[in-house]
Every structure is written in C-alpha cells, then in structure tokens.
Design an enzyme around this catalytic site. Structure first.
Site, PDB file in Angstrom:
ATOM      1  N   GLU A   1       0.838  -1.198   0.000  1.00 23.37           N
ATOM      2  CA  GLU A   1       0.000   0.000   0.000  1.00 23.37           C
ATOM      3  C   GLU A   1       0.878   1.255   0.000  1.00 23.37           C
ATOM      4  O   GLU A   1       1.930   1.293   0.630  1.00 23.37           O
ATOM      5  CB  GLU A   1      -0.922  -0.027   1.222  1.00 23.37           C
ATOM      6  CG  GLU A   1      -1.790  -1.288   1.208  1.00 23.37           C
ATOM      7  CD  GLU A   1      -2.888  -1.318   2.256  1.00 23.37           C
ATOM      8  OE1 GLU A   1      -3.939  -1.896   1.961  1.00 23.37           O
ATOM      9  OE2 GLU A   1      -2.712  -0.771   3.351  1.00 23.37           O
TER      10      GLU A   1
ATOM     11  N   CYS B   1       3.512   8.536   1.273  1.00 29.01           N
ATOM     12  CA  CYS B   1       3.988   7.583   2.277  1.00 29.01           C
ATOM     13  C   CYS B   1       4.285   6.262   1.550  1.00 29.01           C
ATOM     14  O   CYS B   1       3.382   5.605   1.038  1.00 29.01           O
ATOM     15  CB  CYS B   1       2.894   7.429   3.329  1.00 29.01           C
ATOM     16  SG  CYS B   1       3.356   6.350   4.661  1.00 29.01           S
TER      17      CYS B   1
ATOM     18  N   CYS C   1       6.436  -7.080   7.605  1.00 25.32           N
ATOM     19  CA  CYS C   1       7.533  -6.560   8.435  1.00 25.32           C
ATOM     20  C   CYS C   1       8.000  -7.685   9.350  1.00 25.32           C
ATOM     21  O   CYS C   1       7.185  -8.492   9.792  1.00 25.32           O
ATOM     22  CB  CYS C   1       7.011  -5.375   9.274  1.00 25.32           C
ATOM     23  SG  CYS C   1       8.315  -4.458  10.127  1.00 25.32           S
TER      24      CYS C   1
ATOM     25  N   CYS D   1       5.716  -4.663  16.308  1.00 25.56           N
ATOM     26  CA  CYS D   1       5.277  -3.602  17.220  1.00 25.56           C
ATOM     27  C   CYS D   1       3.792  -3.844  17.520  1.00 25.56           C
ATOM     28  O   CYS D   1       2.997  -4.057  16.589  1.00 25.56           O
ATOM     29  CB  CYS D   1       5.506  -2.231  16.590  1.00 25.56           C
ATOM     30  SG  CYS D   1       7.238  -2.004  16.122  1.00 25.56           S
TER      31      CYS D   1
ATOM     32  N   CYS E   1       0.817  -1.836  15.784  1.00 26.96           N
ATOM     33  CA  CYS E   1       0.899  -1.599  14.329  1.00 26.96           C
ATOM     34  C   CYS E   1       0.296  -2.758  13.551  1.00 26.96           C
ATOM     35  O   CYS E   1       0.651  -3.917  13.782  1.00 26.96           O
ATOM     36  CB  CYS E   1       2.371  -1.411  13.943  1.00 26.96           C
ATOM     37  SG  CYS E   1       2.637  -1.313  12.155  1.00 26.96           S
TER      38      CYS E   1
ATOM     39  N   HIS F   1       7.973   6.170  20.970  1.00 27.67           N
ATOM     40  CA  HIS F   1       6.742   5.636  21.585  1.00 27.67           C
ATOM     41  C   HIS F   1       6.804   5.314  23.067  1.00 27.67           C
ATOM     42  O   HIS F   1       5.758   5.071  23.686  1.00 27.67           O
ATOM     43  CB  HIS F   1       6.226   4.406  20.838  1.00 27.67           C
ATOM     44  CG  HIS F   1       6.077   4.607  19.356  1.00 27.67           C
ATOM     45  ND1 HIS F   1       5.509   5.737  18.806  1.00 27.67           N
ATOM     46  CD2 HIS F   1       6.448   3.832  18.295  1.00 27.67           C
ATOM     47  CE1 HIS F   1       5.524   5.639  17.485  1.00 27.67           C
ATOM     48  NE2 HIS F   1       6.088   4.504  17.152  1.00 27.67           N
TER      49      HIS F   1
ATOM     50  N   CYS G   1      -1.612   6.134   9.614  1.00 31.59           N
ATOM     51  CA  CYS G   1      -0.370   5.515  10.117  1.00 31.59           C
ATOM     52  C   CYS G   1      -0.672   4.210  10.813  1.00 31.59           C
ATOM     53  O   CYS G   1      -1.523   4.150  11.692  1.00 31.59           O
ATOM     54  CB  CYS G   1       0.258   6.369  11.213  1.00 31.59           C
ATOM     55  SG  CYS G   1       0.855   7.901  10.708  1.00 31.59           S
TER      56      CYS G   1
END
Ligand code: SAH
Ligand code: SF4
Length: 415
Positions: free
Chosen positions: A128, A141, A148, A152, A155, A268, A386
């Site tokens: 995406e 973006c 990944c 996290c 996410c 974070h 995000c």
C-alpha cells in the site's frame, strides 16, 4: 491527466475504479530499468549493445525520459533511435506497478493497493502507498517491505509476516505511479507540457513510513532514494525525504552517511520496560543505544533535527510523567516530537488517548521548547492512516515451497 483533490468530489467518489487502460500487463517478468542508479542503468544499456562511448549519453537521455518526462513506454522516447528502443523493449520494462485499487478519503487522502510480480516469493505481492495532501505540500507515504519482521504491538503491518523486501524499481515505482495519477507528469511524451517545476508538484515530500522497516532493506532503499533525490531527475530534495525507523541502531549512522535524508525515530516509550513491549526491537537495541546513535547522526543540527514519533496510547504512555520523561531523555538532541493519535485496526489491543490528554501532553512538550505537532489522523475511512496498512500477501506455506522446489527439481532432471 490531472486529478482534482477536491473534497466534494472526493465525497462523491470514495472509491475510484481504475480504468483498465491504466493497468499494465500483470507480472511483466522483464527486469525493470526504474530505480537503477546511473551506474546500473549504464550497465543495463551496455548489456543490450550500446557502445561503451555512448553509454553515458544514453544513460542521461533515458534518465530524462524516465524521471523528468515520466514516460512509461519506450516508444515515447522520441530522441532515442527506433532500433535501440526496440532492443530496450525486448529486454526490459519501464511499466508502472499494477493498481489493484485506488481509494480516495473524504479528506482527500488517497490510498493505492499495488501489485508486484513475485520475484521469487512464489506469488504476486501487494503493498500500500498513501498520498496525503496538506496546505502547501503533498506527502507520499512509501512502503519498503511487504509485511515486516518486527512486531510492534500497536501496528497493523506488524501482524503481517515479512513476505519480501521491495526492490528499487518497486520503491521508485510508487513515486512514479503517484505522480502519474495525480497529474504531476502531465502529457509525459509531449515536449511542451511534461515538466512541472518542483514547487508546483503535488508530490512534494516522501516519507518512508509505509509498510516495513526501511533499514532492514538498506541497499534497495538507498538506491531508490538516490534516484528520487537526483537533481537531474525526480529532484526531491533530501530535506523533503524522511526515513522512519523503529530503531535499527547499527544502521542509523550508515543511513545518515550514505543516504543523507531526514531521520524519524519511532520512539513511543521513554523507558526500556515499556518500549520492549511496544517496539520489541528495543530488546536488541535499548533506548540508551538508540539515543546515542541519534546524538551521533551525521549532519544533525538545529536546522536538521530528528523527528521523534510518539503514538498516543490511552493509559499506556500518555501521562504527564511520560511527557516529562520524554523531555528529559531527549535533552541535547536537536529534535521535533511528532505526537500520533493511535489509529485503531481490527483486533488492536489499544485505545487512542483522549484528545484533552493529547493536548495536555503536547502543551507540556511545547513548553519545554520542542515543536510537537499532533499528527491529524488522515484517511482513517479508507484505512490509510499511520499503522493501518496491511496487505493480503502471505508468505508461501512451507508445503507450497516444498512442492515448487520438487517440481523444479523434476523439471531439471527431465532435462
Ligand atoms: N517501520 C518504520 C516505518 C513505518 S511506520 C517505523 O516503525 O518507524 C510509520 C509510523 O507509524 C511509525 O512511527 C509507527 O510506529 C507508527 N504507527 C504504527 N502503527 C500505528 C498506529 N496504529 N497508530 C498510529 N501510529 C502508528
Ligand atoms: Fe514494522 Fe514499523 Fe509497524 Fe513496527 S511500526 S511493525 S517496524 S512497520
């Protein structure tokens, strides 16, 4: 072609069907010339018989057609001899990625699901890319990986296992495609209308904040960003390119030296216990090492600050004590703090902090002298905000890989 990012139009058409003509043939397996450094492009030209003494000139010519004019077909390269165009077309592609869907949010944000050929991963993959129009600028973006390896906990991409790294053509392809669809390459092949000066372009900024961890795909991201920032091509200033990392400490200095783009750190949390939970790579590279790497980031100055991203999770990391600690640990680092309201996704275990609390947190950090904009959630209605990106692409199951391998071996054995 130009597309207006007008909110009323966007409201009327939340989902655009992509005209079939804009879809390149699926899975064109010819190697792509897009995203290659000049050196590699020169080698590719030499490989189809361009004489050595012409390589430089031809590379320059192609570079101009690809990145200034934005053509996506060799036949449009008017000043390249016909037989060379044919040779190039036989051996290579410069087609855009295939668009699976294009969605437009009520706020003008656009999201494309793009499909790439398998390149060894077994089946085509999807990623995406998101475009966020803002007052005076437009940010693209860009994804660096399919899935990944990191997990996290807040996410969505982190729930998708890594399928594979994206290659330079696929990374630069996202920028070219967005410029095409937004009208940043008007009339690519005509001499008059093709060139839009950088101030007038809709894609003015690029952030490596899509799917994946860019520093785990270092070489490909470096080559792609080299092409994106080349002053005789796409010409995106390195100050308008930001690479975001979850904290791959050993690669941070190298990124500064070899890519020289702006750095963002997904922080974070302000202590190791919480960061270990939210951003598990912290167990490998704890806060102290991460912040030391930031202090040593090449080129760091008040004019070139690091952005620290901080997702606001209700009751987890959003107290004023956390804000105070944040200011303390960043002391001495030229920094901006970007507060990101948590964007939920199906199955996520967190809630976004209350708006009042986000503002209190931001005020505290501001008063301590940091610019700390709150990132307005964009494109939530089309799941483009995000941390909401995730594609359906899966790693092949082991049984499928074994079956493919067995088929290949028996093919080889059969001669
Ligand atoms: N892998 C890189 C870049 C992609 S993520 C990185 O982690 O930095 C881009 C930013 O969105 C990161 O700061 C990430 O932590 C943040 N993010 C991830 N999930 C989110 C969510 N659900 N809501 C808000 N921000 C999120
Ligand atoms: Fe990967 Fe970044 Fe998501 Fe973490 S926040 S899982 S590093 S994409």
């Amino acid at each position: 072609m130009s597309v207006t990012l007008d909110l009323t139009q966007s409201r009327a058409k939340p989902q655009l069907a992509v005209p079939p003509a804009l879809r390149p043939a699926p899975a064109d397996e010819k190697p792509s010339l897009i995203g290659m450094s000049r050196e590699r492009l020169g080698e590719a030209l030499a490989a189809v018989g361009v004489p050595e003494k012409q390589v430089r000139m031809r590379t320059q010519q192609l570079w101009h057609w690809l990145y200034v004019r934005g053509v996506s077909d060799f036949s449009q390269m008017a000043n390249v001899a016909k037989d060379l165009r044919q040779k190039l077309d036989d051996a290579y592609t410069i087609a855009r990625p295939e668009i699976v869907t294009e969605q437009v949010s009520v706020d003008g944000t656009r999201k494309w699901v793009l499909r790439f050929s398998p390149k060894g991963a077994g089946r085509p993959v999807e990623i995406e890319t998101v475009y966020i129009p803002e007052e005076g600028r437009g940010t693209l973006c860009v994804s660096s990986q399919v899935g990944c390896t990191l997990t996290c906990t807040f996410c969505h991409t982190g729930t998708q296992r890594l399928v594979r790294n994206l290659t330079p053509d696929e990374i630069v392809g996202q920028i070219l495609l967005a410029r095409d669809r937004l009208g940043d390459f008007p009339d690519a092949a005509t001499p008059a209308g093709a060139i839009v000066p950088s101030e007038g372009r809709l894609v003015s900024n690029v952030v490596m904040m899509g799917m994946g961890e860019p520093l785990y795909n270092f070489d490909n991201v470096k080559e792609a960003l080299g092409v994106a920032s080349d002053g005789e091509g796409l010409s995106l200033s390195k100050r308008r390119i930001t690479l975001s990392t979850s904290g791959v400490v050993p690669m941070i200095a190298k990124a500064g030296e070899e890519m020289g783009v702006m750095l963002a750190i997904s922080l974070h949390a302000t202590n190791d216990a919480l960061r270990d939970e939210l951003v598990p790579i912290n167990k490998k590279y704890p806060l102290k090492d991460l912040l030391d790497a930031c202090r040593a980031y090449p080129g760091l100055s008040n004019a070139k600050r690091i952005t620290f991203e901080y997702v606001m999770l209700k009751g987890v990391n959003d107290s004023l004590a956390d804000a105070k600690e944040l200011v303390r640990i960043l002391k001495g680092i030229p920094a901006k703090i970007n507060l990101i309201p948590f964007n939920p996704w199906p199955g996520s275990r967190y809630e976004c902090s209350d708006w009042d609390q986000i503002e209190r947190f931001a005020d505290f950090v501001n008063q301590a002298g940091y610019a700390s904009p709150i990132r307005t959630p964009r494109g939530r209605d089309i799941f483009a905000a995000c941390g909401q990106l995730k594609s359906e692409s899966e790693r092949m199951r082991k049984s499928e890989r074994d079956a493919m391998e067995a088929a290949r071996i028996s093919e080889l054995a059969a001669g």
